[in-house]
Structure formats: C-alpha cells, structure tokens
Design a protein around this motif. Structure first.
Motif, mmCIF file in Angstrom:
data_model
loop_
_atom_site.group_PDB
_atom_site.id
_atom_site.type_symbol
_atom_site.label_atom_id
_atom_site.label_comp_id
_atom_site.label_asym_id
_atom_site.label_seq_id
_atom_site.Cartn_x
_atom_site.Cartn_y
_atom_site.Cartn_z
ATOM 1 N N SER A 6 0.845 -1.192 0.000
ATOM 2 C CA SER A 6 0.000 0.000 0.000
ATOM 3 C C SER A 6 0.878 1.238 0.000
ATOM 4 O O SER A 6 2.057 1.194 0.345
ATOM 5 N N ILE A 7 0.271 2.375 -0.381
ATOM 6 C CA ILE A 7 1.005 3.640 -0.434
ATOM 7 C C ILE A 7 1.146 4.191 0.978
ATOM 8 O O ILE A 7 0.169 4.228 1.727
ATOM 9 N N PRO A 8 2.339 4.615 1.385
ATOM 10 C CA PRO A 8 2.494 5.197 2.724
ATOM 11 C C PRO A 8 1.596 6.411 2.905
ATOM 12 O O PRO A 8 1.448 7.240 2.016
ATOM 13 N N LYS A 9 0.978 6.500 4.067
ATOM 14 C CA LYS A 9 0.014 7.571 4.300
ATOM 15 C C LYS A 9 0.673 8.882 4.697
ATOM 16 O O LYS A 9 0.114 9.949 4.464
ATOM 17 N N LYS A 10 1.834 8.832 5.309
ATOM 18 C CA LYS A 10 2.522 10.047 5.710
ATOM 19 C C LYS A 10 3.585 10.387 4.670
ATOM 20 O O LYS A 10 4.613 9.719 4.582
ATOM 21 N N GLN A 11 3.303 11.421 3.883
ATOM 22 C CA GLN A 11 4.211 11.846 2.824
ATOM 23 C C GLN A 11 4.572 13.305 3.026
ATOM 24 O O GLN A 11 3.718 14.142 3.355
ATOM 25 N N LEU A 299 -2.043 14.724 0.115
ATOM 26 C CA LEU A 299 -0.592 14.586 0.087
ATOM 27 C C LEU A 299 -0.165 13.146 -0.150
ATOM 28 O O LEU A 299 0.957 12.897 -0.598
ATOM 29 N N GLN A 300 -1.029 12.226 0.129
ATOM 30 C CA GLN A 300 -0.717 10.826 -0.128
ATOM 31 C C GLN A 300 -0.709 10.524 -1.626
ATOM 32 O O GLN A 300 -0.071 9.553 -2.057
ATOM 33 N N HIS A 301 -1.360 11.385 -2.412
ATOM 34 C CA HIS A 301 -1.433 11.188 -3.863
ATOM 35 C C HIS A 301 -0.922 12.449 -4.558
ATOM 36 O O HIS A 301 -1.648 13.114 -5.295
ATOM 37 N N GLN A 302 0.357 12.756 -4.322
ATOM 38 C CA GLN A 302 0.940 13.961 -4.899
ATOM 39 C C GLN A 302 1.176 13.839 -6.397
ATOM 40 O O GLN A 302 1.393 14.861 -7.068
ATOM 41 N N VAL A 307 -1.114 20.383 -3.828
ATOM 42 C CA VAL A 307 -1.672 21.296 -2.838
ATOM 43 C C VAL A 307 -0.703 22.459 -2.662
ATOM 44 O O VAL A 307 0.443 22.263 -2.248
ATOM 45 N N SER A 308 -1.140 23.650 -2.996
ATOM 46 C CA SER A 308 -0.330 24.848 -2.858
ATOM 47 C C SER A 308 -0.830 25.668 -1.675
ATOM 48 O O SER A 308 -2.037 25.872 -1.518
#
Length: 427
Positions: A6-11, A299-302, A307-308
C-alpha cells in the motif's frame, strides 16, 4: 502496513514552483478583483481617493496601503482629477472594463456547459442533492453566474428542483433525472485516449490514474511497487450508488479510498480552471464520502493532485489537478478561462509600460502639431521665394503668410492669388 502492498500515508509535501508561481499571481488577482467590485458598486463607478482608506479597510488593507496598491496596477486602475471639483478620483481603465465585458460574455456563452457541470456535480452526491449554499460558495469555480439560483436552477425545471428541508431549514438542489450519458468520468476518457495512443495493456489501464510526480519527489523501489499495485485496485465510480454494498471489509475500504480519489479528480475536472480550494472541497465531504483528514489524503497522492499553500499567508490551500496543466497553463483552455487570464495579463504589465502608453498618446498629439507647424512653415517659405523671382522693387509683404494661409482654403482663392501675382509681374 507493508511497504510493498500500500502507499504510505505520511508523505512529505514536495513543492512544485510552477504551481506556486501561478498562485503568487492569483493572490494579486484576488485583491484586484476585490477593488474592482468595490469600484463597480460606487456611484458612476468612481471612487474618491479620500474615501479609499476607509472603504479598503473592509478588504483587509491598512492605512495608506490601498493607495499604494492601486498605483502598482496602472493598467487596471486609473487615478484622475475631477475637472470641476478638482478632487482625485479612481476608476477602472478601458482595458479593465473590456476584460470585464469579455468575461461576462464568456460566462453567458457557456451557460449550457455550466448546466451540465451542475447536473454531474449533484449526481455525484449520495442522495442526489446538494445544499444551495455550498454550491453558491463554489459558483466561481464551476462557472455559474451570481444569480444561478434563478438563471440556472429555476430556469431549467426539467433538470433541477429546488426544495426546502424542514428539519434543517436549508435549501437543496436536487437532480430530476439521472442521465446515464453523464455518468462517464473524465478519467475514463483519459484512459481511453491513453489506451488508443500508447497501446497499453487493458488490465493495467482499466483502473489507472495518470501520475506525474513533482520535481524532486523521491520514488523508491517499494514505493514504486505500491503505486503499481494501487493502480490495479478496482473501485466504484463516483456516480454509482454504493448504499447497497457492505463497506466493512478491507477490500471495500480500499475501493472506497480509491473512489475518494476518483471523486476529487472528477470534482476538479468539473471546474473551469481545474483547481479549487481545499476549504471549498470540504463542503462536499459529507455528500460525497470524502475523508475527514483531507489534506493528508491529498498529500498521499501527490502524483495526481498538488496542494499549494501560497496565498493568504498560508491559510489557504489550493488543490490543482496535475494532469490538466502544462508549464503553468491549462492543456485544454476554455473561453471563460481565457477571459479571466486577460486580467492576469493586465496585472503583470509593468507601470513603465503604462507610462509608455500615455507617452505615446502625447507623442502622437505632438507629432500632429509639429506636422501642421511644419506645413505652415513650408507654405510660408514657398511663397517668399516666389516673390523673389519678381521685380526687385517688389515688397515682401505682398506675399506674406496671410496668402499662404489662404492657399489651403479653396481653389477659388488660389486662382485669385495667381491673378494678383501675374498683375504684379506685368507691372
């Protein structure tokens, strides 16, 4: 949680300067729009400079800050002296007024598209309805006019229905008929184009999102594998009714997570500029089953969203759809977007260019005056030389500048002058 599944949640958020520079210009444009609205609501659409500080205080400007701000944008605001009262006033320039008219025309021209966008937006909700106030707050992003409640909702009763909720005393917009043709997401069209152009495997493209990470984003081996597995996870469409599914299993939670990505992706695709503030996206969180911690989720899907935090001292978060932009411009611009960018061009023009424009006006006027003066001087010199060709006793006053001024009037006057000259020469 395994790194390979899975994709790490804290990015960590990686900045993309292309989008941040876009927001720096957007920050100036928001202030300019506030001043424009302030001037347009005044009598004769003019504002005395003496009242500028008092009225601009409502917009968050400090004392003497509003006047300095207006002088920075001479292509948008014009300061002039009243011819009778001898008082300084502020008004919009001709270029700014033309831009406002062009934006209004583009807004009215795309009303049919705005109706379709609003239908799709309501169809994404769980109950097939959205609060009128939430749509009103985000009307600028979706290209809806200020009076959309009357010009869009009530004007098209075959598509929309305005109801009052007795329990909450809020107005809701409901969709009358769910058209199956409108349930096609924007990402599905992108997948079809990718499949036809690149000839990728159908299994890999079926549930794939376009991922374009910002420059400097570190992609490790396990992260790459996790993204590849996440891309192949099936999910429910944002337009699909999920009330009959059991959402307690792990597989259902994965599908719901990816459905939330698809919902935000479709929400941004319905906007005019493919961007929207995160605070306004949060208004649709309950109606579209979006996560509570929205910033961390984005942020988990940058690679899909950016997000600016530029603008309003970092208190405002703007979410961009990365695939819709290329080098700070929309890949597929529309008429309303181009009309709004005209204001951006006026904001970016320097004050030196404005001084050059004013100088050109004076320069043209001076050129016209110099040409007339040069023409009169040539006429005078030609008449003086003609007098020298006569007899020596002839006076210079006989062919003075008065005759030259008459030379430019009528043909009859020219004949009279020639007869007088011949009479003097024949003496």
């Amino acid at each position: 949680m395994s790194q390979s599944t899975s994709i790490p949640k804290k990015q960590l958020r990686v900045r993309d300067h292309g989008f941040d520079n876009y927001m720096e210009i957007e920050k100036k444009m928001r202030k300019v729009l506030k001043f424009q609205s302030l001037i347009l609501f005044q009598y004769n659409q003019t504002l005395p400079i003496s009242r500028l500080d008092n009225l601009a205080g409502r917009l968050g400007f400090k004392q003497f800050e509003a006047g300095a701000f207006i002088l920075k944008f001479p292509h948008v605001f014009e300061v002039y002296e009243h011819p009778v009262q001898r008082v300084l006033y502020c008004r919009l320039t001709r270029k700014a007024i033309n831009q406002i008219m062009q934006e209004k025309e583009a807004l009215l021209a795309q009303i049919p598209d705005a109706v379709t966008r609003l239908r799709k937006l309501i169809m994404m909700s769980n109950e097939g309805r959205l609060r009128l106030e939430h749509v009103r707050i985000a009307r600028y992003e979706f290209g809806l006019p200020d009076d959309f409640e009357y010009s869009v909702v009530l004007k098209y009763p075959q598509f929309f229905r305005l109801v009052d909720a007795i329990e909450t005393r809020n107005k809701y917009i409901e969709v009358v008929d769910r058209d199956r043709k409108l349930t096609v997401c924007a990402i599905e069209k992108v997948r079809e184009r990718e499949y036809r152009e690149k000839g990728m495997d159908a299994e890999d493209v079926r549930f794939k999102f376009l991922v374009n990470f910002p420059p400097g984003f570190k992609i490790g081996k396990y992260y790459r594998i996790a993204v590849w597995k996440w891309q192949r996870v099936p999910y429910w469409s944002p337009y699909e009714d999920i009330s009959g599914y059991d959402l307690r299993s792990i597989e259902a939670q994965k599908r719901m997570e990816k459905r939330a990505v698809a919902s935000i992706h479709e929400l941004l695709s319905l906007t005019v500029e493919k961007k929207m503030t995160m605070e306004r996206i949060a208004h649709f969180r309950m109606a579209m089953n979006l996560p509570n911690k929205l910033k961390g989720f984005l942020l988990q899907h940058q690679g899909i969203f950016y997000v600016s935090t530029r603008g309003n001292h970092g208190k405002l978060h703007t979410v961009f759809l990365r695939e819709a932009y290329w080098k700070g411009e929309l890949v597929e611009p529309n008429g309303l977007y181009l009309a709004r960018r005209k204001l951006c061009e006026l904001v970016l023009l320097s004050s030196r260019k404005a001084n050059v424009d004013r100088g050109l006006v004076r320069y043209r006027r001076d050129i016209e005056e110099d040409e007339m003066e040069h023409f009169r001087r040539d006429c005078a010199e030609d008449g003086f030389e003609g007098g020298k060709e006569g007899k020596e006793g002839e006076r210079e006053d006989d062919l003075s500048c008065d005759a030259c001024s008459d030379f430019t009037d009528d043909d009859d006057d020219v004949d009279d002058i020639e007869k007088a000259e011949n009479a003097q020469l024949n003496g």
